[in-house]
Design a protein around this motif. Sequence first.
Motif, short mmCIF file in Angstrom:
data_model
loop_
_atom_site.label_atom_id
_atom_site.label_comp_id
_atom_site.label_asym_id
_atom_site.label_seq_id
_atom_site.Cartn_x
_atom_site.Cartn_y
_atom_site.Cartn_z
N ASN A 1 0.85 -1.18 0.00
CA ASN A 1 0.00 0.00 0.00
C ASN A 1 0.90 1.24 0.00
OD1 ASN A 1 -1.69 2.16 0.77
ND2 ASN A 1 -3.06 0.77 1.85
N PRO A 2 0.63 2.23 -0.86
CA PRO A 2 1.49 3.42 -0.92
C PRO A 2 1.52 4.22 0.39
CG PRO A 2 -0.20 3.50 -2.64
CD PRO A 2 -0.42 2.26 -1.87
N ASN A 3 0.50 4.07 1.22
CA ASN A 3 0.46 4.78 2.50
C ASN A 3 0.97 3.93 3.65
OD1 ASN A 3 -0.72 7.03 1.26
ND2 ASN A 3 -2.75 6.14 1.44
N GLY A 4 1.61 2.83 3.36
CA GLY A 4 2.10 1.93 4.40
C GLY A 4 1.05 0.89 4.74
N ASN A 5 1.39 -0.01 5.62
CA ASN A 5 0.48 -1.09 6.00
C ASN A 5 -0.59 -0.54 6.92
OD1 ASN A 5 -0.69 -3.48 7.08
ND2 ASN A 5 1.16 -4.60 6.52
N ALA B 237 2.05 7.58 8.26
CA ALA B 237 3.48 7.82 8.06
C ALA B 237 4.02 8.78 9.11
CB ALA B 237 3.73 8.37 6.67
N LEU B 238 5.23 8.53 9.57
CA LEU B 238 5.89 9.37 10.57
C LEU B 238 7.20 9.85 9.96
CD1 LEU B 238 5.75 10.33 13.55
CD2 LEU B 238 7.06 8.29 14.13
N ASN B 239 7.40 11.16 9.96
CA ASN B 239 8.59 11.76 9.34
C ASN B 239 8.72 11.37 7.88
OD1 ASN B 239 9.27 12.92 11.82
ND2 ASN B 239 10.51 11.15 12.41
N GLY B 240 7.59 11.23 7.21
CA GLY B 240 7.58 10.92 5.79
C GLY B 240 7.87 9.46 5.45
N LYS B 241 7.93 8.60 6.46
CA LYS B 241 8.22 7.18 6.22
C LYS B 241 7.03 6.34 6.67
CE LYS B 241 13.20 7.60 6.74
NZ LYS B 241 14.35 7.14 7.49
N ASN B 242 6.62 5.43 5.80
CA ASN B 242 5.47 4.57 6.10
C ASN B 242 5.86 3.42 7.01
OD1 ASN B 242 3.77 6.04 4.37
ND2 ASN B 242 4.48 4.86 2.60
N LYS C 287 12.94 3.89 11.66
CA LYS C 287 13.41 4.52 12.89
C LYS C 287 12.53 4.12 14.07
CE LYS C 287 16.18 8.37 12.26
NZ LYS C 287 16.46 9.65 12.80
N ALA C 288 11.23 4.23 13.91
CA ALA C 288 10.28 3.91 14.98
C ALA C 288 9.83 2.46 14.83
CB ALA C 288 9.08 4.86 14.92
N TRP C 289 9.70 1.79 15.99
CA TRP C 289 9.34 0.38 15.99
C TRP C 289 8.11 0.15 16.85
CZ3 TRP C 289 12.13 -3.18 13.20
CH2 TRP C 289 13.32 -2.71 12.65
N GLY C 290 7.37 -0.88 16.50
CA GLY C 290 6.19 -1.21 17.28
C GLY C 290 5.74 -2.64 17.02
N GLU C 291 4.66 -3.01 17.70
CA GLU C 291 4.08 -4.34 17.53
C GLU C 291 2.58 -4.20 17.41
OE1 GLU C 291 5.49 -6.45 20.95
OE2 GLU C 291 7.51 -6.63 20.13
N VAL C 292 1.97 -5.15 16.74
CA VAL C 292 0.53 -5.12 16.52
C VAL C 292 -0.04 -6.52 16.72
CG1 VAL C 292 0.80 -5.43 14.01
CG2 VAL C 292 -1.30 -4.44 14.91
N LEU C 293 -1.20 -6.57 17.35
CA LEU C 293 -1.94 -7.82 17.52
C LEU C 293 -3.09 -7.79 16.54
CD1 LEU C 293 -2.09 -10.42 19.19
CD2 LEU C 293 -3.62 -9.22 20.76
N ILE C 294 -3.16 -8.79 15.68
CA ILE C 294 -4.12 -8.82 14.59
C ILE C 294 -5.00 -10.06 14.72
CG2 ILE C 294 -4.37 -8.96 12.08
CD1 ILE C 294 -1.57 -7.61 11.92
N THR D 67 -2.38 -2.00 18.87
CA THR D 67 -1.05 -1.64 18.38
C THR D 67 -0.25 -0.99 19.50
OG1 THR D 67 -1.73 0.53 17.62
CG2 THR D 67 -1.88 -1.25 16.02
N LEU D 68 1.04 -1.08 19.35
CA LEU D 68 1.95 -0.50 20.33
C LEU D 68 3.13 0.09 19.57
CD1 LEU D 68 3.13 -0.39 23.33
CD2 LEU D 68 4.34 -2.44 22.66
N LEU D 69 3.40 1.36 19.80
CA LEU D 69 4.55 2.01 19.19
C LEU D 69 5.49 2.38 20.33
CD1 LEU D 69 5.75 3.02 16.52
CD2 LEU D 69 4.66 5.22 16.96
N TYR D 70 6.72 1.89 20.28
CA TYR D 70 7.69 2.16 21.34
C TYR D 70 8.08 3.63 21.31
CZ TYR D 70 7.97 -2.86 21.87
OH TYR D 70 7.66 -4.17 22.09
N ALA D 71 7.77 4.33 22.40
CA ALA D 71 7.97 5.77 22.46
C ALA D 71 9.44 6.17 22.34
CB ALA D 71 7.39 6.32 23.76
N ASP D 72 10.33 5.37 22.87
CA ASP D 72 11.75 5.74 22.82
C ASP D 72 12.35 5.62 21.44
OD1 ASP D 72 11.53 2.98 22.93
OD2 ASP D 72 13.35 2.71 24.11
N THR D 73 11.61 5.03 20.48
CA THR D 73 12.13 4.93 19.12
C THR D 73 11.62 6.07 18.23
OG1 THR D 73 10.32 3.50 18.39
CG2 THR D 73 12.30 2.44 19.26
N VAL D 74 10.64 6.82 18.73
CA VAL D 74 10.06 7.93 17.95
C VAL D 74 10.85 9.19 18.24
CG1 VAL D 74 7.99 9.30 17.53
CG2 VAL D 74 7.79 6.87 18.09
#
Length: 167
Positions: free
Chosen positions: A97-101, A108-113, A135-142, A159-166
Amino acid sequence: MKRNIFLYLFIFTLLINVFTYMYFSNKQKFEDGRFEKLEAGKKAIKDSLEAEKAKLSDANYFALAYNDKALDYFAESTDIATLEGRIKDGLLAYNENPNGNPLTGYDALNGKNFLINKVQVLNHRWIIADFSNGKAWGEVLIKYFAEPNGTFKYETIETLLYADTVN
């Protein structure tokens, strides 16, 4: 003179016998010690292998292939490896998907999907996945559902986005 030659010959023979005896007795002790060290090493490797098998068993506790109750959900003729591959491929197809998964739940964060990197099928209903944008990492339960036509429907639970990676 003849008597001295016999005396020297006798002493020489005696020395050869003593050295031969010492050589073979020490050789046997050396071989026995070496054998004991190899047996001890073999036992240590065997114990280590058993410990690693136990760790692998614990790690695979939440895996579809080792969950008998979840496997009962699918037909007995279903090849689990193929099924897991189809589930993962269907999930990773959303990365194109052009807008990321969209299953990551983040724009998108900082222009990266955000794209899903690693997927683990937990049972007949849930998937956990790792995602990042570089740069930023996270996990998702689907949650996923098997459709009658052989495709899969995916729904993000959490979903979970690790704050220290943002940044």
